[in-house]
Design a protein around this motif. Structure first.
Motif, PDB file in Angstrom:
ATOM      1  N   SER A 216       0.835  -1.200   0.000  1.00 42.50           N
ATOM      2  CA  SER A 216       0.000   0.000   0.000  1.00 42.50           C
ATOM      3  C   SER A 216       0.875   1.257   0.000  1.00 42.50           C
ATOM      4  O   SER A 216       2.004   1.248   0.503  1.00 42.50           O
ATOM      5  CB  SER A 216      -0.937   0.033   1.213  1.00 42.50           C
ATOM      6  OG  SER A 216      -0.228   0.353   2.399  1.00 42.50           O
ATOM      7  N   TYR A 288      -7.184  -8.122  -4.577  1.00 44.10           N
ATOM      8  CA  TYR A 288      -7.877  -6.907  -4.144  1.00 44.10           C
ATOM      9  C   TYR A 288      -7.197  -5.670  -4.736  1.00 44.10           C
ATOM     10  O   TYR A 288      -5.961  -5.544  -4.709  1.00 44.10           O
ATOM     11  CB  TYR A 288      -7.828  -6.769  -2.623  1.00 44.10           C
ATOM     12  CG  TYR A 288      -8.853  -7.565  -1.872  1.00 44.10           C
ATOM     13  CD1 TYR A 288     -10.180  -7.142  -1.802  1.00 44.10           C
ATOM     14  CD2 TYR A 288      -8.495  -8.738  -1.212  1.00 44.10           C
ATOM     15  CE1 TYR A 288     -11.125  -7.873  -1.097  1.00 44.10           C
ATOM     16  CE2 TYR A 288      -9.432  -9.477  -0.507  1.00 44.10           C
ATOM     17  CZ  TYR A 288     -10.745  -9.034  -0.447  1.00 44.10           C
ATOM     18  OH  TYR A 288     -11.676  -9.762   0.251  1.00 44.10           O
ATOM     19  N   ARG A 290      -7.622  -1.682  -3.868  1.00 43.81           N
ATOM     20  CA  ARG A 290      -8.261  -0.836  -2.864  1.00 43.81           C
ATOM     21  C   ARG A 290      -7.915   0.634  -3.075  1.00 43.81           C
ATOM     22  O   ARG A 290      -6.824   0.977  -3.524  1.00 43.81           O
ATOM     23  CB  ARG A 290      -7.822  -1.237  -1.462  1.00 43.81           C
ATOM     24  CG  ARG A 290      -8.327  -2.581  -1.002  1.00 43.81           C
ATOM     25  CD  ARG A 290      -8.125  -2.738   0.497  1.00 43.81           C
ATOM     26  NE  ARG A 290      -8.661  -3.998   0.982  1.00 43.81           N
ATOM     27  CZ  ARG A 290      -7.977  -5.122   1.077  1.00 43.81           C
ATOM     28  NH1 ARG A 290      -6.710  -5.127   0.733  1.00 43.81           N
ATOM     29  NH2 ARG A 290      -8.532  -6.223   1.511  1.00 43.81           N
ATOM     30  N   ASN A 313     -12.777   3.214   2.929  1.00 40.93           N
ATOM     31  CA  ASN A 313     -12.081   2.581   1.816  1.00 40.93           C
ATOM     32  C   ASN A 313     -13.009   1.632   1.073  1.00 40.93           C
ATOM     33  O   ASN A 313     -13.952   1.079   1.652  1.00 40.93           O
ATOM     34  CB  ASN A 313     -10.785   1.879   2.268  1.00 40.93           C
ATOM     35  CG  ASN A 313     -11.029   0.672   3.140  1.00 40.93           C
ATOM     36  OD1 ASN A 313     -11.507  -0.354   2.669  1.00 40.93           O
ATOM     37  ND2 ASN A 313     -10.706   0.787   4.432  1.00 40.93           N
ATOM     38  N   ALA A 315     -13.040  -1.578  -2.034  1.00 38.60           N
ATOM     39  CA  ALA A 315     -12.188  -2.595  -2.650  1.00 38.60           C
ATOM     40  C   ALA A 315     -12.967  -3.316  -3.734  1.00 38.60           C
ATOM     41  O   ALA A 315     -14.174  -3.530  -3.620  1.00 38.60           O
ATOM     42  CB  ALA A 315     -11.712  -3.594  -1.599  1.00 38.60           C
ATOM     43  N   ASN A 328     -17.443  -6.564  -4.380  1.00 38.37           N
ATOM     44  CA  ASN A 328     -16.907  -5.299  -3.873  1.00 38.37           C
ATOM     45  C   ASN A 328     -17.041  -5.259  -2.354  1.00 38.37           C
ATOM     46  O   ASN A 328     -17.895  -5.940  -1.770  1.00 38.37           O
ATOM     47  CB  ASN A 328     -17.655  -4.109  -4.479  1.00 38.37           C
ATOM     48  CG  ASN A 328     -17.515  -4.038  -5.985  1.00 38.37           C
ATOM     49  OD1 ASN A 328     -16.411  -3.958  -6.506  1.00 38.37           O
ATOM     50  ND2 ASN A 328     -18.638  -4.074  -6.688  1.00 38.37           N
ATOM     51  N   TRP A 372     -10.663  -4.611   5.947  1.00 34.52           N
ATOM     52  CA  TRP A 372      -9.337  -4.001   5.884  1.00 34.52           C
ATOM     53  C   TRP A 372      -9.409  -2.544   6.293  1.00 34.52           C
ATOM     54  O   TRP A 372     -10.266  -1.791   5.830  1.00 34.52           O
ATOM     55  CB  TRP A 372      -8.758  -4.107   4.474  1.00 34.52           C
ATOM     56  CG  TRP A 372      -7.365  -3.571   4.394  1.00 34.52           C
ATOM     57  CD1 TRP A 372      -6.216  -4.222   4.735  1.00 34.52           C
ATOM     58  CD2 TRP A 372      -6.970  -2.259   3.980  1.00 34.52           C
ATOM     59  NE1 TRP A 372      -5.123  -3.393   4.551  1.00 34.52           N
ATOM     60  CE2 TRP A 372      -5.560  -2.186   4.083  1.00 34.52           C
ATOM     61  CE3 TRP A 372      -7.672  -1.144   3.523  1.00 34.52           C
ATOM     62  CZ2 TRP A 372      -4.840  -1.034   3.755  1.00 34.52           C
ATOM     63  CZ3 TRP A 372      -6.959   0.004   3.200  1.00 34.52           C
ATOM     64  CH2 TRP A 372      -5.557   0.048   3.311  1.00 34.52           C
TER      65      TRP A 372
END
Length: 485
Positions: A216, A288, A290, A313, A315, A328, A372
């Motif tokens: 990330s 994923y 994101r 967030n 995804a 999703n 997440w």
């Protein structure tokens, strides 16, 4: 499958290359990096007392892991972290928990759980507004819990005494009594149950074996706002408890020579799969993508004194990017930290959080539970990260909501050599529930748990957690690392 393997090999190569370049940079400094700090919210600056105790340069925390968890069992291993804090004259020294950190963990329990990983984190990368995180890990748990998907999982535990057919059910049961009843043999009742008698010891269990690569990048702007983009690639293998042989008790001759070994009967997971209620019965590959935005004014992420985190967030998982599924996810969370009566209690912090998570149709059952956050992943409602006092993943559905409150009282600080330790007492309260869809959200039917614990905070950035939690179903003890939130 080939696509995911290629992606994982490529990302591992990039990870190795990055580690090889960043750490010499962190240790020696480089030319042409920004020499002016970006504007930051002043609430993120460390308190003068904590700033005075922050260590400069490199240091290592290496801890033998002695963990206890009701699902994972008792385990041991090692977690070692290499920190680089830089110098007091560095641009972000007063605002960041560390300049960079690498953590390696090797861990296994008596229940066969394995949790190995390597993680890297670098806030304000190269004195910029960017932060980079990366990890590669193996999560192997033969005792993963499954109680169904949806609001039906909110039902209380019930069992038939000694698993006897035709005997009236006991409702509102404790988990210990529920588990004890499953250890008795019963007549088989499904074609898949291959022997005349079976037990239900594996009814709520399955094996989850996942290898995951995560990366990330987030970017700080307007002093305290962040956007984040992330990619996660995982290979998930699901094993089933059906037919696994276990020592079991005869309901009429328990405790005598008539105790025997029989296979597990049909599991809850298999029942729901045959009924068409779940996807991903055997696992699959997940990719994923994101993106999110956050507002973060916390002064010190590992153990905050003050500040707020608000994050949202989204995804996407798609067959077009190499996944076996299309769905999703959306996750929203707030965390708030506030010093109470600082003139009376120098180190008493009120901490609270609330969260909502949504998963669209098409997700495998093992990913419906997955959430997440900017601070890391969580699974299900129940367990250390969401609602202590209930078993891990006790409540799972497409829509979940949960919250927690803690009082964190740091009552002692001392040094052993150059190592700084702080002790903190933490009473807590957790609440949560699940819904079949966002249209069914209401303020009724929530589950609750409560308890207290101790935190041992080592050199400010390493938090050792010991918690005792209780709910209407269970009493649990946790030994782990980092705050629950």
């Amino acid at each position: 499958m080939c696509f995911c393997r290629l992606r994982i090999r490529t990302m591992i190569g990039l990870l190795v290359l990055l580690f090889g370049n960043i750490f010499p940079v962190a240790g020696e400094g480089i030319q042409n990096v920004p020499q002016v700090r970006i504007p930051l919210d002043e609430s993120k600056r460390l308190d003068p007392g904590e700033l005075a105790e922050k260590r400069e340069g490199w240091y290592i925390t290496a801890i033998p892991l002695l963990s206890s968890d009701p699902v994972r069992g008792q385990g041991g291993g090692i977690r070692a972290s290499l920190f680089f804090n830089g110098k007091k004259s560095d641009l972000y020294y007063e605002y960041e928990p560390y300049r960079s950190k690498v953590t390696l963990q090797l861990f296994q329990t008596n229940e066969g759980v394995k949790n190995h990983f390597i993680q890297f984190d670098s806030p304000y990368l190269f004195n910029t507004a960017f932060r980079f995180k990366s990890s590669l890990g193996l999560d192997y748990n033969p005792n993963s819990q499954y109680f169904g998907i949806g609001e039906s999982s909110l039902g209380t535990l019930s069992y038939r005494p000694r698993n006897l057919p035709g005997v009236g059910q006991v409702g509102n049961a404790s988990f210990d009594a529920y588990e004890a009843s499953q250890s008795y043999i019963r007549p088989s009742r499904a074609a898949s149950e291959i022997t005349p008698t079976v037990s239900d010891q594996g009814y709520n269990q399955y094996l989850f074996n996942s290898t995951t690569l995560f990366n990330s990048i987030d970017y700080t702007f307007w002093k305290a706002f962040k956007w984040v983009v992330a990619n996660e690639i995982s290979k998930n293998i699901i094993g089933h408890s059906d037919g696994v042989w276990n020592p079991s008790k005869d309901p009429y001759w328990a405790g005598s020579i008539w105790e025997t070994s029989v296979p597990n009967g049909e599991s809850k997971l298999t029942e729901d799969y045959k009924a068409g209620k779940i996807r991903g019965y055997n696992g699959g590959e997940i990719v994923y993508l994101r993106a999110g935005i956050a507002y973060d004014t916390r002064d010190f992420e590992p153990d905050p004194d003050r500040g707020i985190l608000v994050e949202l967030n989204v995804a996407n998982v798609s067959k077009h990017t190499g996944s076996n599924f299309d769905y999703n996810k959306v996750f929203f969370q707030t965390k708030y930290f506030y010093k109470i009566l600082p003139s009376v209690f120098e180190e008493l912090v009120f901490a609270t959080r609330g969260a909502l998570g949504y998963t669209s149709k098409g997700a495998p059952f093992s990913e419906v539970r997955y959430m997440w956050s900017l601070d890391g992943p969580m699974t299900g409602i129940g367990g250390l990260q969401t609602m202590r006092g209930y078993r891990q993943d006790r409540f799972v559905a497409p829509m979940v909501g949960f919250g927690s409150m803690e009082l964190r009282w740091r009552f002692a600080t001392f040094k052993i050599g150059d190592e700084l330790f702080t002790l903190s007492l933490v009473p807590f309260y957790d609440v949560g529930r699940v819904w079949d869809s966002e249209k069914r959200i209401n303020l009724q039917g929530y589950k609750h748990s409560w308890g207290g614990g101790l935190r041992v905070i080592w050199n400010q950035a390493t938090v050792i957690l010991i918690d005792f939690a209780k709910s209407r179903e269970d009493t649990q003890m946790f030994v782990d690392f980092s705050h629950a939130f």
